[in-house]
Design a protein around this motif. Structure first.
Motif, mmCIF file in Angstrom:
data_model
loop_
_atom_site.group_PDB
_atom_site.id
_atom_site.type_symbol
_atom_site.label_atom_id
_atom_site.label_comp_id
_atom_site.label_asym_id
_atom_site.label_seq_id
_atom_site.Cartn_x
_atom_site.Cartn_y
_atom_site.Cartn_z
ATOM 1 N N GLN A 19 0.811 -1.212 0.000
ATOM 2 C CA GLN A 19 0.000 0.000 0.000
ATOM 3 C C GLN A 19 0.848 1.267 0.000
ATOM 4 O OE1 GLN A 19 -2.417 -0.551 3.480
ATOM 5 N NE2 GLN A 19 -4.044 -1.576 2.348
ATOM 6 N N ILE A 20 1.952 1.271 0.742
ATOM 7 C CA ILE A 20 2.726 2.503 0.862
ATOM 8 C C ILE A 20 3.794 2.653 -0.217
ATOM 9 C CG2 ILE A 20 2.347 2.653 3.341
ATOM 10 C CD1 ILE A 20 5.213 1.701 3.768
ATOM 11 N N LEU A 21 4.034 1.602 -0.957
ATOM 12 C CA LEU A 21 5.070 1.651 -1.982
ATOM 13 C C LEU A 21 4.677 2.626 -3.085
ATOM 14 C CD1 LEU A 21 7.740 0.335 -2.891
ATOM 15 C CD2 LEU A 21 6.361 -1.253 -4.178
ATOM 16 N N LYS A 22 5.520 3.626 -3.330
ATOM 17 C CA LYS A 22 5.248 4.590 -4.390
ATOM 18 C C LYS A 22 6.405 4.523 -5.380
ATOM 19 C CE LYS A 22 2.430 7.573 -1.690
ATOM 20 N NZ LYS A 22 1.792 8.830 -1.657
ATOM 21 N N LEU A 23 6.118 3.968 -6.537
ATOM 22 C CA LEU A 23 7.162 3.826 -7.540
ATOM 23 C C LEU A 23 7.176 5.037 -8.466
ATOM 24 C CD1 LEU A 23 6.684 0.075 -8.479
ATOM 25 C CD2 LEU A 23 8.338 1.070 -6.924
ATOM 26 N N LYS A 24 8.291 5.230 -9.093
ATOM 27 C CA LYS A 24 8.414 6.325 -10.046
ATOM 28 C C LYS A 24 7.339 6.190 -11.112
ATOM 29 C CE LYS A 24 13.305 6.856 -9.260
ATOM 30 N NZ LYS A 24 14.650 6.714 -9.760
ATOM 31 N N GLN A 25 6.893 7.283 -11.621
ATOM 32 C CA GLN A 25 5.759 7.299 -12.535
ATOM 33 C C GLN A 25 6.036 6.635 -13.883
ATOM 34 O OE1 GLN A 25 4.509 11.353 -12.769
ATOM 35 N NE2 GLN A 25 3.675 11.363 -10.715
ATOM 36 N N ASN A 26 7.258 6.358 -14.209
ATOM 37 C CA ASN A 26 7.560 5.772 -15.523
ATOM 38 C C ASN A 26 7.559 4.245 -15.513
ATOM 39 O OD1 ASN A 26 9.865 5.661 -14.006
ATOM 40 N ND2 ASN A 26 11.247 6.142 -15.679
ATOM 41 N N HIS A 27 6.922 3.633 -14.496
ATOM 42 C CA HIS A 27 6.830 2.183 -14.415
ATOM 43 C C HIS A 27 5.375 1.771 -14.294
ATOM 44 C CE1 HIS A 27 11.139 1.976 -13.949
ATOM 45 N NE2 HIS A 27 11.048 2.860 -12.977
ATOM 46 N N GLU A 28 5.011 0.738 -15.003
ATOM 47 C CA GLU A 28 3.668 0.174 -14.913
ATOM 48 C C GLU A 28 3.709 -0.926 -13.848
ATOM 49 O OE1 GLU A 28 0.715 -2.572 -17.599
ATOM 50 O OE2 GLU A 28 2.136 -1.271 -18.618
ATOM 51 N N VAL A 29 2.975 -0.727 -12.758
ATOM 52 C CA VAL A 29 3.010 -1.670 -11.644
ATOM 53 C C VAL A 29 1.630 -2.268 -11.428
ATOM 54 C CG1 VAL A 29 3.490 -1.979 -9.189
ATOM 55 C CG2 VAL A 29 4.841 -0.347 -10.516
ATOM 56 N N SER A 30 1.577 -3.595 -11.384
ATOM 57 C CA SER A 30 0.346 -4.322 -11.055
ATOM 58 C C SER A 30 0.623 -5.107 -9.790
ATOM 59 C CB SER A 30 -0.031 -5.286 -12.176
ATOM 60 O OG SER A 30 -0.188 -4.602 -13.394
ATOM 61 N N ILE A 31 -0.358 -5.116 -8.874
ATOM 62 C CA ILE A 31 -0.193 -5.810 -7.606
ATOM 63 C C ILE A 31 -1.244 -6.907 -7.506
ATOM 64 C CG2 ILE A 31 -0.190 -5.565 -5.093
ATOM 65 C CD1 ILE A 31 0.680 -2.656 -5.503
ATOM 66 N N PHE A 32 -0.789 -8.121 -7.176
ATOM 67 C CA PHE A 32 -1.667 -9.287 -7.140
ATOM 68 C C PHE A 32 -1.600 -9.976 -5.781
ATOM 69 C CE2 PHE A 32 -0.169 -8.680 -11.445
ATOM 70 C CZ PHE A 32 -1.332 -8.758 -12.190
#
Length: 117
Positions: A19-32
């Motif tokens: 929930q708290i992980l904030k990745l740089k905006q240039n990455h597509e992140v999906s959480i499962f």
């Protein structure tokens, strides 16, 4: 970069980190939630990765990282880096302790600490 993160939604530590992980905006992140991703978890198991040994990330559907290496990779991409994550101490001492605490907390909460399919 396309990143898929598989974690145990029942684990309070994993859930909070996701929930708290904030990745740089240039990455597509999906959480499962690994407990709901049987096919993918079996795929990782065939490749030698056990979700019960730590969360798994799948990068560009080519590279698989797990446990402390996954945490370190994600930390390097995040805007706010965690202190001491990419160290011998974290990899060899802190992360194994965190895994044991996770199992104990899940047992206390009445949840199975092992994901099985």
């Amino acid at each position: 970069m396309k990143i898929k993160l598989y974690y145990d939604k029942d684990c309070p530590f994993c859930k909070k980190y996701a929930q708290i992980l904030k990745l740089k905006q240039n990455h597509e992140v999906s959480i499962f939630n690994a407990r709901e991703s049987q096919e993918d978890i079996l795929f990782f198991k065939e490749k030698g990765f056990d979700i019960n040994e730590g969360f798994i990330i799948y990068i560009d559907e080519k590279e698989i990282l797990q446990g402390s290496e996954a945490v370190i990779f994600l930390d390097k991409l995040s805007e706010k880096r965690l202190f001491l994550v990419d160290t011998w101490f974290f990899k060899k001492i802190a992360y194994p302790i965190i895994k044991q605490i996770r199992k104990a907390i899940l047992l206390i909460l009445g949840k199975n600490p092992n994901i099985k399919f």
